[in-house]
Design an enzyme around this catalytic site. Structure first.
Site, mmCIF file in Angstrom:
data_model
loop_
_atom_site.group_PDB
_atom_site.id
_atom_site.type_symbol
_atom_site.label_atom_id
_atom_site.label_comp_id
_atom_site.label_asym_id
_atom_site.label_seq_id
_atom_site.Cartn_x
_atom_site.Cartn_y
_atom_site.Cartn_z
ATOM 1 N N LYS A 76 0.853 -1.375 0.009
ATOM 2 C CA LYS A 76 -0.027 0.101 -0.163
ATOM 3 C C LYS A 76 1.201 1.253 0.440
ATOM 4 C CE LYS A 76 -3.583 1.866 2.652
ATOM 5 N NZ LYS A 76 -4.502 1.912 3.152
ATOM 6 N N SER A 151 -9.791 2.052 2.770
ATOM 7 C CA SER A 151 -9.233 2.981 1.775
ATOM 8 C C SER A 151 -8.108 1.644 1.071
ATOM 9 C CB SER A 151 -8.201 3.915 2.859
ATOM 10 O OG SER A 151 -7.414 3.246 4.310
ATOM 11 N N SER A 175 -10.618 -0.812 6.846
ATOM 12 C CA SER A 175 -10.140 -0.519 5.323
ATOM 13 C C SER A 175 -8.729 -1.407 5.312
ATOM 14 C CB SER A 175 -9.077 1.025 4.992
ATOM 15 O OG SER A 175 -9.340 2.078 5.654
HETATM 16 N N1 GLN Z 1 -13.764 4.022 6.238
HETATM 17 C C1 GLN Z 1 -12.755 4.492 7.847
HETATM 18 C C2 GLN Z 1 -12.473 6.471 7.413
HETATM 19 O O1 GLN Z 1 -12.953 7.118 6.515
HETATM 20 C C3 GLN Z 1 -11.669 4.140 7.584
HETATM 21 C C4 GLN Z 1 -10.344 3.966 6.870
HETATM 22 C C5 GLN Z 1 -9.528 3.032 7.518
HETATM 23 O O2 GLN Z 1 -9.543 2.287 8.009
HETATM 24 N N2 GLN Z 1 -8.828 3.799 6.758
HETATM 25 O O3 GLN Z 1 -11.565 6.892 8.053
#
Ligand code: GLN
Length: 483
Positions: A76, A151, A175
């Site tokens: 990532k 994400s 995410s």
């Molecule tokens: N969707 C959640 C957010 O927008 C979690 C994102 C994540 O786990 N990085 O914060």
């Protein structure tokens, strides 16, 4: 070759049926040919990959190397990679070449993996659909009109499309698990502190945790073996021995107590998703598990608490991007204030700006007690819910997401509905617990993930229980058409 698991390909590499250079070339060719449809990669590191593959082949030729030697992976783009662009999905870091490797990158390199490139992601890991990336949305390989989740959507899409066999992700509120669920792969968010955050660009430091993606639980165990461990450069890293997570995969799960939280099966859960998860529960009963309903009464407070704590921490972490030290700088600033203002409003996207505003507000002098402090108290209550539950059960089972993958664009203008797609994953980060998503079936040809939640440092048990399911089901073997 690309539909093999890491465990299978590793045997072929060790028995010299195939070389690591051949493997790397094969996957790089797939990325070149197939990724334009998906946009899962931000950077492809071909030269770097071929060098690493040659080194892996030398090791293998000497009869050395381990289970990950020569295995193609993607990272990532939130993990710093020495000499390679590390953008975090943001214009702010579009020009940033990291001067060192993140701990996770070092560990996976030491294990002999071959990095093919860096994956697309929501900007600074803020999002649930991969649409907030400066590099454009990622498409779900199961339906190119739908989101892969976020994400870590680039990593999940790349594995689902067999562009690599292993990937890293980070999980602040879901995410890793949410995109794993929406793309039909296996993803594990470890216990907070199990995997070092050193060199992992910070979003919300008390929630962020790196972890692996792969097609199977066994492969995830192999990756976690390399990623986990104490690192003195991360002050929240926990000094605790790392077991070999593969040795307990085949333990019997007879008599294991699985809890179903009633709050995770109520209003808001799509009926067809519920049916899929109920079928998975039946499989566990056949395997000898004892199923029990449990309650996590403060569940309804997890999204509100998360959306105070995460933005608060992000507003502080992202203060460093000021156009002075590194990253984007606006053109011809008039004075210092103009430099800050324009750098940050030109360099950050809308969602990141929204979070910084919310977080700054929640931390401001007059509101700290009303918002941030209160959210921290709720966080404690949520953790207590889990502590109570784990007195009665060994693991908790739930859906990963309330619905299958939604359409690109469907939720972009409605942040609240976007935030709710993590409704079953957020509390686990607030409590610091490990959670895993694995393929559990399909609804209208779209994959559905099942989440298993463990007690602190319960990764081995989670993997054992997940592996048992994958020995009697084949959902994880389904491949999206065209890939
Ligand atoms: N969707 C959640 C957010 O927008 C979690 C994102 C994540 O786990 N990085 O914060």
């Amino acid at each position: 070759m690309h539909h093999k698991t890491i465990a299978e390909l590793s045997q072929e590499l060790h028995s010299k049926k195939v070389s690591s250079v051949e493997v790397a070339r094969h996957f790089l060719e797939r990325i070149k040919r197939l990724d334009p449809q998906l946009n899962s990669m931000i950077t492809v590191t071909e030269d770097h990959a071929l060098q690493a593959a040659q080194a892996a082949d030398q090791k293998l030729a000497q009869g050395q190397g381990g289970a990950l030697t020569g295995i193609p992976i993607v990272q990532k783009d939130i993990f710093c990679t020495d000499g390679i662009k590390t953008s975090c999905g943001s214009k702010m870091l579009d020009n940033f070449i990291a001067p060192y490797d993140a701990n996770v990158v070092t560990q996976l390199k030491a294990a002999g993996t071959v990095m093919l490139g860096k994956t697309n992601m929501d900007e600074f890991a803020m999002g649930s659909s991969n649409e907030t990336s400066y590099y454009g949305a990622v498409k779900n390989p199961w339906d190119l009109e739908r989101v892969p989740g976020g994400s870590s959507g680039g990593s999940a899409a790349a594995i689902a499309a067999s562009l690599a066999l292993g990937a890293t992700g980070t999980d602040t509120g879901g995410s890793i698990r949410q995109p794993a669920g929406l793309c039909n792969i296996t993803g594990l968010k470890p216990t907070y502190g199990r995997v070092s955050r050193y060199g992992m660009i910070a979003f919300a430091s008390s929630l962020d945790q790196g972890g692996p993606f792969a097609k199977t639980v066994e492969d995830v165990a192999l990756l976690l073996n390399a990623m986990a461990g104490f690192d003195e450069r991360d002050s929240t890293s926990i000094d605790r021995p790392v077991p070999d997570y593969t040795t307990t995969l085949n333990d019997s799960i007879k008599g294991i107590r699985i809890g179903l939280p009633k709050e995770y099966f109520s209003e808001g859960l799509n009926n067809e998703v519920a049916t899929v998860i109920e079928a998975a529960v039946k499989e566990y009963e056949k395997l000898g598990a004892v199923i029990q309903e449990i309650t996590l009464p403060n569940t309804f407070l997890s999204a509100p608490a998360y959306y105070v704590i995460a933005p608060a921490e992000c507003s502080s972490n992202l203060a460093r991007y000021d156009g002075v030290r590194y990253g984007y700088r606006c053109a011809e600033p008039k004075d210092l204030e103009d430099l800050y203002k324009r750098t940050r409003s030109e360099g950050f996207g809308r969602e990141v700006q929204r979070r910084i505003m919310i977080g700054t507000y929640a931390l401001s002098a007059g509101y700290y007690d009303a918002y941030y402090l209160k959210a921290q108290k709720i966080r404690r209550l949520i953790r207590q819910d889990f502590d109570e539950a784990f007195k009665k059960v060994d693991v908790i089972l739930s859906p990963t997401t309330p619905t299958p993958a939604f359409k690109l664009g469907e939720k972009m203008s409605d942040p609240i509905s976007m935030y709710l797609s993590d409704i079953y994953t957020i509390a686990i980060n607030l409590a610091g617990l490990p959670g895993m998503s694995l393929p559990a079936g399909f609804v209208n040809k779209l994959p559905i993930g099942m989440q298993l939640i463990g007690n602190l440092f319960g990764e081995a048990k989670l993997l054992n229980i997940g592996h048992a399911y994958q020995t009697v089901t084949d959902w994880h073997k389904r491949i999206p058409e065209g890939f």
